[in-house]
Design an enzyme around this catalytic site. Sequence first.
Site, PDB file in Angstrom:
ATOM      1  N   ASP A 193       0.764  -1.307  -0.016  1.00 35.28           N
ATOM      2  CA  ASP A 193       0.170  -0.248  -0.001  1.00 35.28           C
ATOM      3  C   ASP A 193       0.766   1.154  -0.111  1.00 35.28           C
ATOM      4  O   ASP A 193       0.274   2.504  -0.463  1.00 35.28           O
ATOM      5  CB  ASP A 193      -1.013   0.058   1.164  1.00 35.28           C
ATOM      6  N   MET A 274      -8.284   5.567   2.658  1.00 33.16           N
ATOM      7  CA  MET A 274      -8.046   6.634   1.962  1.00 33.16           C
ATOM      8  C   MET A 274      -7.033   6.863   1.234  1.00 33.16           C
ATOM      9  O   MET A 274      -7.060   7.856   0.312  1.00 33.16           O
ATOM     10  CB  MET A 274      -8.600   7.815   2.947  1.00 33.16           C
ATOM     11  N   ARG A 275      -5.985   6.247   1.456  1.00 34.71           N
ATOM     12  CA  ARG A 275      -4.669   6.588   0.429  1.00 34.71           C
ATOM     13  C   ARG A 275      -4.929   6.465  -0.856  1.00 34.71           C
ATOM     14  O   ARG A 275      -4.376   7.131  -1.816  1.00 34.71           O
ATOM     15  CB  ARG A 275      -3.647   5.580   1.075  1.00 34.71           C
ATOM     16  N   ALA A 276      -5.556   5.600  -1.510  1.00 35.84           N
ATOM     17  CA  ALA A 276      -6.031   5.451  -2.922  1.00 35.84           C
ATOM     18  C   ALA A 276      -6.651   6.562  -3.325  1.00 35.84           C
ATOM     19  O   ALA A 276      -6.142   7.089  -4.622  1.00 35.84           O
ATOM     20  CB  ALA A 276      -6.993   4.182  -3.011  1.00 35.84           C
ATOM     21  N   VAL A 279      -3.754   9.333  -3.443  1.00 36.23           N
ATOM     22  CA  VAL A 279      -2.913   8.933  -4.630  1.00 36.23           C
ATOM     23  C   VAL A 279      -3.304   9.077  -6.089  1.00 36.23           C
ATOM     24  O   VAL A 279      -2.749   9.594  -6.993  1.00 36.23           O
ATOM     25  CB  VAL A 279      -2.445   7.538  -4.421  1.00 36.23           C
TER      26      VAL A 279
END
Length: 670
Positions: A193, A274-276, A279
């Site tokens: 991730d 929420m990283r996706a 990014v």
Amino acid sequence: MTTPFPFTAVVGQDDLRLALLLNAVSPAVGGVLVRGEKGTAKSTAVRALSALLPAVAVVPGCRFSCDPAAPDPACPDGPHEPGGGTDRPARMVELPVGASEDRLVGALDIERALAEGVKAFEPGLLADAHRGILYVDEVNLLHDHLVDLLLDAAAMGASYVEREGVSVRHAARFLLVGTMNPEEGELRPQLLDRFGLTVEVAASREPEQRVEVVRRRLAYDDDPDGFAARWAAEEAAVRQRIVAARRLLPEVRLGDGALRQIAATCAAFEVDGMRADIVMARTATALAAWAGRTEVLAEDVRQAALLALPHRRRRNPFDAPGLDEDKLDDTLEQYAGDDDGGEDDPDPDGPGGGGGGPRPDDGPQGGGDTAARPEAGEGGEPQASGAREQAAAPAAEPFRTKALSVPGIGEGAAGRRSRARTEHGRTTGARRPRGTLTKLHLAATVQAAAPHQRARGRSGPGLVIRRDDLRQATREGREGNLVLFVVDASGSMAARQRMGAVKGAVLSLLLDAYQRRDKVGLVTFRGAAAEVALPPTSSVDAAAARLGSLPTGGRTPLAAGLLRAHEVLRVERLRDPARRALVVVVTDGRATGGPEPVVQAGRAARLFAADGVASVVVDCESGPVRLGLAGQLAGELGGTAVTLDGLRADSIAGLVRDVQGTQRTPGRAA
């Protein structure tokens, strides 16, 4: 220094080049993970990228590459006064898979720290990579303790070295780029991730493109400097485009419509966290800047999804990465807004401007071609005369198991299965250091030095420490093992419902092996012989693929299967003597292949007992009448037997104790 292969001379691999260039434009994208088969220019493209990056301004003499415009106030070489600096080329630092912890984070001289009160610190690779690229080839083979350090540095933007109360901190913000061959094993989800983008690469099947790859490589090998000179103009053009895109990046507008599409896409594909979303937003912005636009289009969002989501939608280790592009297009169309900047326009042509999403990982396929022709059915399953092998049965749903363990204390590669002496874990004692001191045992060191203080002339506070007083901490942690599956694929196992349950159990154990960082191997036997369906590997994906296509039928050459497994262990012991094995035999215990099958199977089993190999027999016998043959086999192996139902987590609580107990008293079966 060897002249690198020019980035613009790489043939094809448009997605790979685009992902790397987007990170060059916006390092906040978060790096790239390059997945693919060997020999596909993964490392070549990554190493070539560093030559395209703009120069970095640094404080003169600072070993930690502080920015002269905003120097790190906690820099070990500081404090630095803001002001003029010097430019140097951007660095690409390679982290070897077998690097030590000291090589990665830096080394602190404990002896001088204790005796002189001096923080003598030698920076590591994280300091070298600050404001540059940290490249890890074969990142999936990196040891767990190094992965933990990388995760900490990537999350905090700093590296901490702490030993016995002595602490050093320095900034460590870098672009993380990793390459890997999925056949050799997968990455831990936490590290996976951390990579902003992922790209699947494969060799072209077009003859003309393959010819051009060979032609350029031969020309480069004959004259690296001359070849690089011929591509200098293209390299300069891409370098200028990166600089222009960096300048334009702050002006790019990410409208509410594009943000809604990003959020809807991440929700539709059920990615965790929420990283996706973040990014994807950064990637879409970088795509617009790379195209020379100040507005993010729907096409930017689509391309960003193809690069940022495939590795985040995997629900378990056996899922192949990739996206359903039809579903992606439907989602983008459903949430299309009026402020996306107009019609979707394709990205202008340019180096690395190709589109197209990552290709699904085909994975290795099982080979039914080498299997022996099945003989007449056995075990009560009717089989028509002259019938060939039965089709592969689908596996039942995997379930959670508790770990099997190899008895004793090993010294193998770090993992999560069996007890072992490791560099990391709980402290169990102390010894004199052999070579460089890495883990100080403070209490033992003080105890060794205390009796000599008067003789050494101590007159004030503090201890007088000498090298002979230093003690290395001995630690106990967990190791990874070789889990070798020996699977009966004969006619007595061929009933579809039964074989499906067997495959589900083995898949469950494979999932457990993935989580515990084991190597796995697969030996199958049926008909007249046994075969190594998968040599020992770190890729549980490959093992799962071979298991899924496993055909069944024929007699039961149990002795042949055990002898083939014994040979696999012998060879693996030569390759990796420290890695201990756990043999899991999946069978109903019948032996019908070859002369004197039962006698020969007993002799083969006793070879494992003589070598002290830990073993478990998964008893697949079913029906109201049970012969107990699997239990007898476990006794010959010096291991234990457990039923298919007993593999489940709720039923297996005492199995580890049984395995260890039977290893001490061979011949007892559970």
